[in-house]
Motif scaffolding. Sequence first.
Motif, short mmCIF file in Angstrom:
data_model
loop_
_atom_site.label_atom_id
_atom_site.label_comp_id
_atom_site.label_asym_id
_atom_site.label_seq_id
_atom_site.Cartn_x
_atom_site.Cartn_y
_atom_site.Cartn_z
N ASP A 96 -10.44 -5.26 10.48
CA ASP A 96 -11.10 -3.95 10.49
C ASP A 96 -10.19 -2.82 10.00
N SER A 97 -8.93 -3.13 9.72
CA SER A 97 -8.00 -2.11 9.27
C SER A 97 -8.42 -1.58 7.90
N ARG A 98 -8.13 -0.31 7.66
CA ARG A 98 -8.51 0.35 6.42
C ARG A 98 -7.30 1.06 5.81
N ILE A 99 -7.40 1.31 4.51
CA ILE A 99 -6.37 2.05 3.81
C ILE A 99 -6.78 3.51 3.77
N ARG A 100 -5.86 4.38 4.12
CA ARG A 100 -6.19 5.79 4.32
C ARG A 100 -6.24 6.58 3.02
N ILE B 185 0.81 -1.22 0.00
CA ILE B 185 0.00 0.00 0.00
C ILE B 185 0.84 1.26 0.00
N GLY B 186 2.10 1.16 0.39
CA GLY B 186 2.97 2.33 0.41
C GLY B 186 2.65 3.30 1.52
N PHE B 187 3.21 4.48 1.42
CA PHE B 187 3.04 5.50 2.45
C PHE B 187 1.93 6.49 2.06
N TYR B 188 1.36 7.12 3.06
CA TYR B 188 0.35 8.13 2.81
C TYR B 188 1.02 9.38 2.23
N VAL B 189 0.40 9.92 1.19
CA VAL B 189 0.89 11.15 0.58
C VAL B 189 -0.28 12.12 0.49
N ASP B 190 -0.15 13.27 1.11
CA ASP B 190 -1.19 14.29 1.05
C ASP B 190 -1.34 14.79 -0.38
N MET C 95 -2.12 3.07 6.64
CA MET C 95 -3.06 2.09 7.16
C MET C 95 -3.68 2.62 8.45
N VAL C 96 -4.99 2.56 8.53
CA VAL C 96 -5.70 2.96 9.73
C VAL C 96 -6.08 1.69 10.48
#
Length: 336
Positions: free
Chosen positions: A303-307, A276-281, A295-296
Amino acid sequence: MQPDPSRGRPDHNIAMWGAPGSGKTTLLAALYTALTRSDDGWKIVGSDPASSDYLIERTNDLLRGKVFPEASMALERYHWTLIGPPPRRTGFWGRKSRQAEPPRIGIGMIDAPGGLFGTGQRTAGGPSGPDPSEDPRRQELLDNLEQSRGIVFLFDPIREFTFGDAFDHMYPPLNRLAERMLATGGFTDGKLPHHVAVCVTKFDDPRVLETAEARGLLTTDDDDPYRLPRVAGDDARELFHELSQVSATGSADMVLKTLEQFFHPDRIRFFATSSIGFYVDRRTRCFDWDDFQNMVPGEADEDSRIRGQLHPINVVEPMLWLGQRLAATRPAKGVS
């Protein structure tokens, strides 16, 4: 004229292998995204309707549903084909000639719930009950490994920290594979003939990323507009070694030793991978050390989600490395 069935066959086959929950399904689902964004002409397609449906559903889970694939509830047998760009043949005086057939790499995955392929105990009938090694589903895994000459082995450092069972899921099938190939003459120089891409998964997890940073193993790709951190080259092997030191059972170091005992060391390569990689704004479009988790977590793993958007890291590279190495070697007799 009847179609030639051999034209659709892969040039080489790759098997996927790892403990339950190590990320095989998620990596495959992320492969489509990674290939599409790499813009180098490679694509992944199902080799049969069930595999195509599975790939479509899992990819939609990641991209649209922002959820991770569910754990296997039944034995899964799937096959896909990586198809590369067709190489162009050049004739005399530099004239373009007819295009050659594009390279094809088969990917096979056989998975089951509950760690079927790990260390098993005889349960039915006590010690004299059925030998779990004779389970036909285990035989399918061994068939898949034996018929392949490339292996993607997934090592999940977070699971290893909690359960410490990577060695348990690697050694029994590996020993059975060696037993088979010794009997058929495939163990001639004391090593198995496979090339192995070891994927250290969940590179996006803070514990993994911070370990790499503390050891000075991080780098960035000059062509990456997001400047996402990576671990390049031989440093991924060092990261694997460092992460194996926190195994819950202390047996993770045996994974590396066993791999190098059974396979040629120059045919093993390590990759620090994140599906999934890193979160990028979307506004800054740049990696932020203060806000990088994509990942949330939920109360339970399911129950984990992708942000945010997916930015797969080293998902394509293990497959193409294996394909290149296999293309440079002559296929074993009887192996497609």
